[in-house]
Design a protein around this motif. Sequence first.
Motif: not given
Length: 757
Positions: A339-340, A397, A404, A406
């Motif tokens: 996820r990260l 993330y 998402t 970034t």
Amino acid sequence: MSIQVLGQARLDQLQVQAFDDYVRFLPSVTYQTAGPGSARVYFRGVSSGENANHSSSQPTVGIYLDEQPITTIQGALDIHLYDIARVEALAGPQGTLYGSSSEAGTIRIITNKPDPSKFSGAFDFEVNKVTDGEFGYVAEGFVNVPLSDKIAVRAVGWYDKDAGFIDNVLATRRFPVSGILATTAPFVEDDYNDVETYGGRIALGIELDDSWTITPAIMGQKQRSDGFFGQESGRAKKRQVAQFNPEFNTDDWYQASLTIEGKVGDWSLTYAGAYLKRNIDGISDYSDYSYFYDALNGSGAYICDNAGNLVSPNQYIISKPRFTKQSHEFRIASPADKRLRLIAGLFYQRQKNGIEENYIIDNIADIITVKGTDSNIWLTKQVRVDRDYAVFGELAYDITDKLTLTAGTRVYKYDNSLVGFFGYAAGFSSRTGEAACFNTDGTTRRSNPAGTPVPNTVAGAPCINLDRRTKDTDWLPKVNLTYKINDDALVYATFSRGFRPGGINRRGTVEPYAPDVLDNYELGFKTSFADNKVRFNGAIYQLDWDDVQFSSLGENGLTIIRNAGNARIRGFEFDLNVQPTTGLTLGVSGSYNNAKLVTDFCASANSTQDCTIPGPGGAANSVLAPAGTRLPDTARFKGNAVARYEVEVRDGIDAHIQGAVVREGKRLGDLRPATRAIVGDFPGYTTVDLSVGFKTGRFSAELYGTNIFDVNGQTSRSVQCGESICGDPDGVTASGGIFYTYVIRPRTIGLKVGTKF
């Protein structure tokens, strides 16, 4: 991000073999060129009209070969494209991951890698005929050889002979002061700008285990271009020029690279390193400079031999730049399924340009000959070093399964220097060249601006009259938010920043120029419909370009770079591909850019861009270009459309027919309105390409025509000295001003045959 990709099949279908070929089909990209190996590339209208040469600004667009940067100061490498997996165009600032040479965008050329799973190869041959020119030929091939189940070698080679299409015609010129007559008669030749290119690439792929691979590679190319690639204004006709000296250019380069990829646990590690060496040797005509200064200033009265007799001021340049570049990058990446996610790395590169430009007038007196040369009226002998250091990283993330975030940054440092000699002999000028040196024969005469003596460390220079250095440290941000509507659609918003380092003006009395910075605000979408038979991508953006680096020709024809103020570009781009029926594909893409100054461009730059503030020493200031002036070199609209139909005509025999249209809109010739009035603009033009062919089993054949209506499209323009001198706007000289306009390749009809195994 906004990215456009030309894959291997599309590159073959569009007859792409060199830089000029593929950039036509990238709507966000425009370029200027004065011949092979001299292209200057622009994304999204980010151009101020750079007078690019060895001592000017770094490019705003980065070019990569696989993982290694091959961006050079003096024009893009003219790589012959064969056995290429794809060409990627990444529009907008790519500063966090790609650094200073990617202020406005990045072009990546991705080669096919060694494959240990099978033996394969191909050979292709071509013959073509150019309108107003001769025949050209191409031979190219590759072979992929497995050496074991984990090791393979891939070797590629090519030979390309491009026919010339510019004629050097008969003309005479009488120098006003001496009355001496010059003629082009010894150099008259039809189709004299032919180009011969040959080179190769070899890569070794080694799979150490399931996690680690090593790919050493070396690529080299030698290119010889004869003649001149512009048509002359004034006395010459279409695709004609009158040059009074021989002209040619050889561009030899090679790059050795090493890529190591592997994993430590779930983390991926990559090292990419390269060493590039480029040597250029050339002779070019410079007689316009001598003629116009003779006609306007009577300079021919000082061009004499040892006996005091006037000699012909006819001038030419012998160039011998020597360029090297090394780059090293180390990256780590966390698992892509988490996820990260993190990408982080370190980067270092060092570019060194050994500059040598000999401005020669034959048989001149020793007293006006630059010391240590045979007959130089002027010499440029300098060493330029551009150093870049960076630490970078991006975190992504997944806020939800569809959303998402970034965020990335790059902390950079640049450290650039220029040292050496430029100018005349002491017997010709009392204030420039040798007369302005810090030392002569190792004995200090003057101090540099820092107040310290400078030893003569540049081999071949009579002394040193320039030694400067500029450096800075800063950081670049990037933030991206992406929302996946479904598996076939997403939207994104991006803020990103790019920069271009500051540097040294080679006229030492002019201060170094500062970095310029580009902020990008972008909204985009990517969609796919009907089982991927329809794909539609697009983006809208605003680019705020601050402290724009602007270069122009100053006294003695020296390029001067200043920070011209601030500009703004607003635009959009799109890419639509459709497969309405089996065998038929349609594609259309385009971009629109409204690029203009938002502050005045002052004759003497200052931090507030206020043209009422006097220049250095209280000099009068003035507005060279007011706010609202459109930026030069890039059309408001550029677009292309491609249609291709493939059908099986008999069992095992497939045929195709294809048409392509490219539109390039009108472009302005200069940022400064007064200079633009002398130079003129570049009219818009449209080209049409057609091809038809078939393939059966391992064999293929294709008949094609590019620019079938033989449009004489203009890409750029040059002049041998300042526009107000060699442009001669007041008509002082009998011949008027002389500009050289570089044009696209005329209609070319070719036949290609090939085999694969």
